[in-house]
Enzyme design. Structure first.
Site, mmCIF file in Angstrom:
data_model
loop_
_atom_site.group_PDB
_atom_site.id
_atom_site.type_symbol
_atom_site.label_atom_id
_atom_site.label_comp_id
_atom_site.label_asym_id
_atom_site.label_seq_id
_atom_site.Cartn_x
_atom_site.Cartn_y
_atom_site.Cartn_z
ATOM 1 N N HIS A 1 -2.705 7.508 6.796
ATOM 2 C CA HIS A 1 -1.699 8.414 6.206
ATOM 3 C C HIS A 1 -2.339 9.721 5.725
ATOM 4 O O HIS A 1 -1.711 10.774 5.778
ATOM 5 C CB HIS A 1 -1.016 7.746 5.006
ATOM 6 C CG HIS A 1 0.181 6.918 5.365
ATOM 7 N ND1 HIS A 1 1.276 7.412 6.017
ATOM 8 C CD2 HIS A 1 0.457 5.601 5.135
ATOM 9 C CE1 HIS A 1 2.180 6.447 6.172
ATOM 10 N NE2 HIS A 1 1.701 5.329 5.659
ATOM 11 N N HIS B 1 -4.442 1.469 7.407
ATOM 12 C CA HIS B 1 -3.095 2.061 7.471
ATOM 13 C C HIS B 1 -2.958 3.198 6.453
ATOM 14 O O HIS B 1 -2.470 4.278 6.785
ATOM 15 C CB HIS B 1 -2.060 0.955 7.202
ATOM 16 C CG HIS B 1 -0.638 1.410 7.163
ATOM 17 N ND1 HIS B 1 0.297 1.007 8.081
ATOM 18 C CD2 HIS B 1 0.014 2.240 6.307
ATOM 19 C CE1 HIS B 1 1.464 1.581 7.791
ATOM 20 N NE2 HIS B 1 1.324 2.327 6.710
ATOM 21 N N GLU B 2 -3.424 2.963 5.219
ATOM 22 C CA GLU B 2 -3.258 3.984 4.169
ATOM 23 C C GLU B 2 -4.188 5.184 4.402
ATOM 24 O O GLU B 2 -3.800 6.329 4.161
ATOM 25 C CB GLU B 2 -3.495 3.375 2.778
ATOM 26 C CG GLU B 2 -2.547 2.240 2.393
ATOM 27 C CD GLU B 2 -1.084 2.491 2.691
ATOM 28 O OE1 GLU B 2 -0.633 3.657 2.647
ATOM 29 O OE2 GLU B 2 -0.379 1.509 2.984
ATOM 30 N N CYS C 1 5.806 0.055 7.249
ATOM 31 C CA CYS C 1 5.463 1.211 6.416
ATOM 32 C C CYS C 1 6.677 1.570 5.569
ATOM 33 O O CYS C 1 7.798 1.599 6.090
ATOM 34 C CB CYS C 1 5.072 2.388 7.315
ATOM 35 S SG CYS C 1 4.643 3.883 6.411
ATOM 36 N N LEU C 2 6.445 1.850 4.288
ATOM 37 C CA LEU C 2 7.563 2.198 3.399
ATOM 38 C C LEU C 2 8.249 3.495 3.827
ATOM 39 O O LEU C 2 9.387 3.747 3.443
ATOM 40 C CB LEU C 2 7.067 2.317 1.949
ATOM 41 C CG LEU C 2 6.568 1.013 1.304
ATOM 42 C CD1 LEU C 2 6.003 1.275 -0.079
ATOM 43 C CD2 LEU C 2 7.677 -0.031 1.246
ATOM 44 N N GLY D 1 0.828 -1.202 0.000
ATOM 45 C CA GLY D 1 0.000 0.000 0.000
ATOM 46 C C GLY D 1 0.858 1.245 0.000
ATOM 47 O O GLY D 1 2.024 1.207 0.428
ATOM 48 N N GLN E 1 2.986 9.993 1.150
ATOM 49 C CA GLN E 1 4.276 9.299 1.185
ATOM 50 C C GLN E 1 5.155 9.604 -0.021
ATOM 51 O O GLN E 1 6.337 9.262 -0.024
ATOM 52 C CB GLN E 1 4.060 7.786 1.262
ATOM 53 C CG GLN E 1 3.440 7.349 2.574
ATOM 54 C CD GLN E 1 3.343 5.845 2.619
ATOM 55 O OE1 GLN E 1 2.365 5.280 2.155
ATOM 56 N NE2 GLN E 1 4.367 5.191 3.152
#
Ligand code: NI
Length: 145
Positions: A133, A129-130, A87-88, A45, A50
């Site tokens: 963000h 999660h996304e 998380c990236l 995701g 991000q």
């Protein structure tokens, strides 16, 4: 096109992202670039903040094909499930986070239609999660020090 993924500490990750009023060519290109960037980083995701863009669009692929959601909102949530998450934007860190086990999300797709996505397990987790963000929330915020 692969975009640069911003890391924890960048203020854009703490902003409230702006709603997208209209699906334009720019938004379609952004969605494609976000998917390229997510796959390139082996993520499941990615949210626009991000890649430094404070707008409400997320992409997800939990192994069942790409999902692009514009202005996503969680409209129903059920149950609880604790599992590991990463998380990236916070490479190398993984923590247990309790999330709703099942969620229903309303959003626009890239045709501008309102769609609903329902998910359990990893998809439910990725959706939560996304969407976090887009509200300036990172998964580490749920971890007690
Ligand atoms: Ni993340």
């Amino acid at each position: 096109m692969i975009l640069k993924i911003v890391k924890e500490g960048d203020p854009v990750l703490r902003e409230q992202a702006k709603a997208i009023p209209k699906i334009t060519k720019r938004i379609k290109k952004l969605a494609k670039d976000m998917l390229d960037t997510m796959y390139n980083a082996n993520g499941v995701g990615l949210a626009a903040p991000q890649v430094g863009i404070s707008e409400r669009i997320i992409v997800i692929d939990v192994g069942k094909g790409p999902i692009v959601l514009v202005n996503p909102e969680i409209i129903a949530a059920e149950g609880k499930e604790k599992d590991t998450e990463g998380c990236l934007s916070i490479p190398g860190r993984s923590e247990y986070v309790t999330r709703a086990a099942h969620v229903e999300v309303s959003a626009l797709n890239l045709d501008g239609d309102t769609i609903k996505v329902e998910g359990s397990g990893l998809l439910a987790r990725a959706l939560q999660h996304e969407i976090d963000h887009l509200n300036g929330i990172l998964f580490i915020d749920y971890v007690k020090k």
